[in-house]
Every structure is written in C-alpha cells, then in structure tokens.
Design an enzyme around this catalytic site. Sequence first.
Site, PDB file in Angstrom:
ATOM      1  N   PRO A   5       0.785  -1.221   0.000  1.00 54.14           N
ATOM      2  CG  PRO A   5      -0.914  -1.546   1.553  1.00 54.14           C
ATOM      3  CD  PRO A   5       0.354  -2.161   1.040  1.00 54.14           C
ATOM      4  CG  ASN A   6      -0.507   4.333   1.070  1.00 54.44           C
ATOM      5  OD1 ASN A   6      -1.407   4.839   0.420  1.00 54.44           O
ATOM      6  ND2 ASN A   6      -0.703   3.818   2.272  1.00 54.44           N
ATOM      7  NE  ARG A  65       1.559  12.992   0.476  1.00 57.68           N
ATOM      8  CZ  ARG A  65       0.729  11.954   0.642  1.00 57.68           C
ATOM      9  NH1 ARG A  65      -0.049  11.584  -0.339  1.00 57.68           N
ATOM     10  NH2 ARG A  65       0.684  11.310   1.774  1.00 57.68           N
ATOM     11  CE1 TYR A  97       8.710   5.470   3.564  1.00 60.55           C
ATOM     12  CE2 TYR A  97       7.206   7.319   3.284  1.00 60.55           C
ATOM     13  CZ  TYR A  97       7.593   6.174   3.963  1.00 60.55           C
ATOM     14  OH  TYR A  97       6.850   5.733   5.029  1.00 60.55           O
ATOM     15  CG  ASN A 101       8.434  -1.812   0.837  1.00 54.97           C
ATOM     16  OD1 ASN A 101       7.779  -1.883   1.880  1.00 54.97           O
ATOM     17  ND2 ASN A 101       9.074  -0.714   0.463  1.00 54.97           N
ATOM     18  CB  ALA A 106       1.370   0.530   6.573  1.00 58.36           C
ATOM     19  CD  GLU A 140      10.811  -6.945   6.821  1.00 63.43           C
ATOM     20  OE1 GLU A 140      11.564  -7.703   7.471  1.00 63.43           O
ATOM     21  OE2 GLU A 140       9.968  -6.205   7.353  1.00 63.43           O
ATOM     22  CG  HIS A 170      11.005  -1.990   5.180  1.00 62.55           C
ATOM     23  ND1 HIS A 170       9.650  -1.901   4.951  1.00 62.55           N
ATOM     24  CD2 HIS A 170      11.207  -3.115   5.906  1.00 62.55           C
ATOM     25  CE1 HIS A 170       9.059  -2.931   5.529  1.00 62.55           C
ATOM     26  NE2 HIS A 170       9.969  -3.687   6.110  1.00 62.55           N
ATOM     27  NE  ARG A 189       9.505   6.329   9.149  1.00 57.06           N
ATOM     28  CZ  ARG A 189       8.634   6.149   8.152  1.00 57.06           C
ATOM     29  NH1 ARG A 189       8.823   5.149   7.290  1.00 57.06           N
ATOM     30  NH2 ARG A 189       7.615   6.959   8.008  1.00 57.06           N
TER      31      ARG A 189
HETATM   32  O1  CA2 Z   1      10.279   2.273   4.351  1.00 62.27           O
HETATM   33  C1  CA2 Z   1       9.489   1.549   3.708  1.00 62.27           C
HETATM   34  O2  CA2 Z   1       9.760   1.059   2.618  1.00 62.27           O
HETATM   35  C2  CA2 Z   1       8.088   1.298   4.283  1.00 62.27           C
HETATM   36  O3  CA2 Z   1       7.711  -0.034   3.957  1.00 62.27           O
HETATM   37  C3  CA2 Z   1       7.174   2.295   3.603  1.00 62.27           C
HETATM   38  C4  CA2 Z   1       5.741   2.250   4.148  1.00 62.27           C
HETATM   39  C5  CA2 Z   1       5.748   2.365   5.669  1.00 62.27           C
HETATM   40  O4  CA2 Z   1       4.417   2.224   6.167  1.00 62.27           O
HETATM   41  C6  CA2 Z   1       6.631   1.314   6.308  1.00 62.27           C
HETATM   42  O5  CA2 Z   1       6.610   1.508   7.718  1.00 62.27           O
HETATM   43  C7  CA2 Z   1       8.054   1.436   5.797  1.00 62.27           C
HETATM   44  C8  CA2 Z   1       4.924   3.409   3.585  1.00 62.27           C
HETATM   45  C9  CA2 Z   1       4.886   3.492   2.110  1.00 62.27           C
HETATM   46  C10 CA2 Z   1       4.157   4.747   1.740  1.00 62.27           C
HETATM   47  O6  CA2 Z   1       4.946   5.474   0.839  1.00 62.27           O
HETATM   48  C11 CA2 Z   1       4.617   6.779   0.625  1.00 62.27           C
HETATM   49  C12 CA2 Z   1       5.420   7.439  -0.267  1.00 62.27           C
HETATM   50  C13 CA2 Z   1       5.167   8.750  -0.546  1.00 62.27           C
HETATM   51  C14 CA2 Z   1       4.104   9.403   0.065  1.00 62.27           C
HETATM   52  C15 CA2 Z   1       3.328   8.737   0.969  1.00 62.27           C
HETATM   53  C16 CA2 Z   1       3.571   7.398   1.234  1.00 62.27           C
END
Ligand code: CA2
Length: 149
Positions: A14-15, A22, A27, A79, A82, A103, A105, A112
């Site tokens: 997701p996302n 953003r 990221y 990946n 969340a 895995e 990330h 975090r």
């Molecule tokens: O660090 C990572 O790769 C995560 O898997 C990214 C997830 C986060 O919930 C994990 O804790 C760590 C979130 C991905 C969302 O990515 C976004 C990118 C740009 C704007 C908003 C969200």
Amino acid sequence: MDATKPLVMVLNGPNLNLLGSREPAIYGRDTLDDIAVRLEEQAATLGLELDIRQSNHEGHLVDWLHEAGARGALAVLLNAGALTHTSIAILDAIKGINVPVIEVHLSNPHTREEFRHTSFVARAAKGTIAGFGAASYRLALDAAAALRQ
Ligand code: CA2
C-alpha cells in the site's frame, strides 16, 4: 518472459505507488517506476527474470505470494508497506510457500515510530534490507541472486 531464467517477484504494498510525490525526506525522490527501470537493468546483468507489481490491497499481496510459490520463484522481494506491521495474512502466506522472501524497506522502520518496530514479515523472511532508500531494492536483488545454487 524468459522461462530459462530464475524468476524474482518484486511485490510492493500500500501507498508505494505514491513514491516520489510526497515525503521525499523519508522515501527519496525516485518513483516506483524509476526503481523498476533500474532493477530491470540489474536483473538483465544478473541473468534474472523480474515480475514487479504494486497493490494497495492485502489480498493481492497474499495471492501474489502464492503465485510466486506456484511458479517456483527463486525469491520474492517484498516491501509490504504498512502491512508489514499488521498483516498476519501476509506472514501466513510467506510461511505457506517454499520461496525465500527478502523483506525490503526504503526507510529504516526501527528509527521511526514505535508502531513500525514490529514486522510480521520479518518473522518468516529470509532476511531484511532496510534504510538505504531506493538502493535497498538493488541490494535485495543482489541478495536474491546470491541464493542461486
Ligand atoms: O520504508 C518503507 O519502505 C516502508 O515499507 C514504507 C511504508 C511504511 O508504512 C513502512 O513503515 C516502511 C509506507 C509506504 C508509503 O509510501 C509513501 C510514499 C510517498 C508518500 C506517501 C507514502
């Protein structure tokens, strides 16, 4: 598709379709497409076949993990976004296939919020690569290639 090359599935949760748009401080500025283009180049060098996907839906990730098992993939780079921190369904799917899951990330969840410190994926993963931004995927693909016998 080249059936003679070992298959690595790269599954994104997701996302992650929002990457590059953003939160660049966390990221990075690369989009998922940018990462995919570089991974495809790396895979060609390594002699691996890639199948790169993203979904915002938990069940898709479960189905794709099963598919990786059915296709006899060399490895999955996962990946789960969340869902990493919440999904027992994904944990069970990883346990249910005979494919090593790496895995991945972008960020280091352990630096975090507390709620990111738990990973259900890590309980069944072969290993984890986190905190190197887009390079986490490159390092994970090298790790997958090293699983070849
Ligand atoms: O660090 C990572 O790769 C995560 O898997 C990214 C997830 C986060 O919930 C994990 O804790 C760590 C979130 C991905 C969302 O990515 C976004 C990118 C740009 C704007 C908003 C969200």
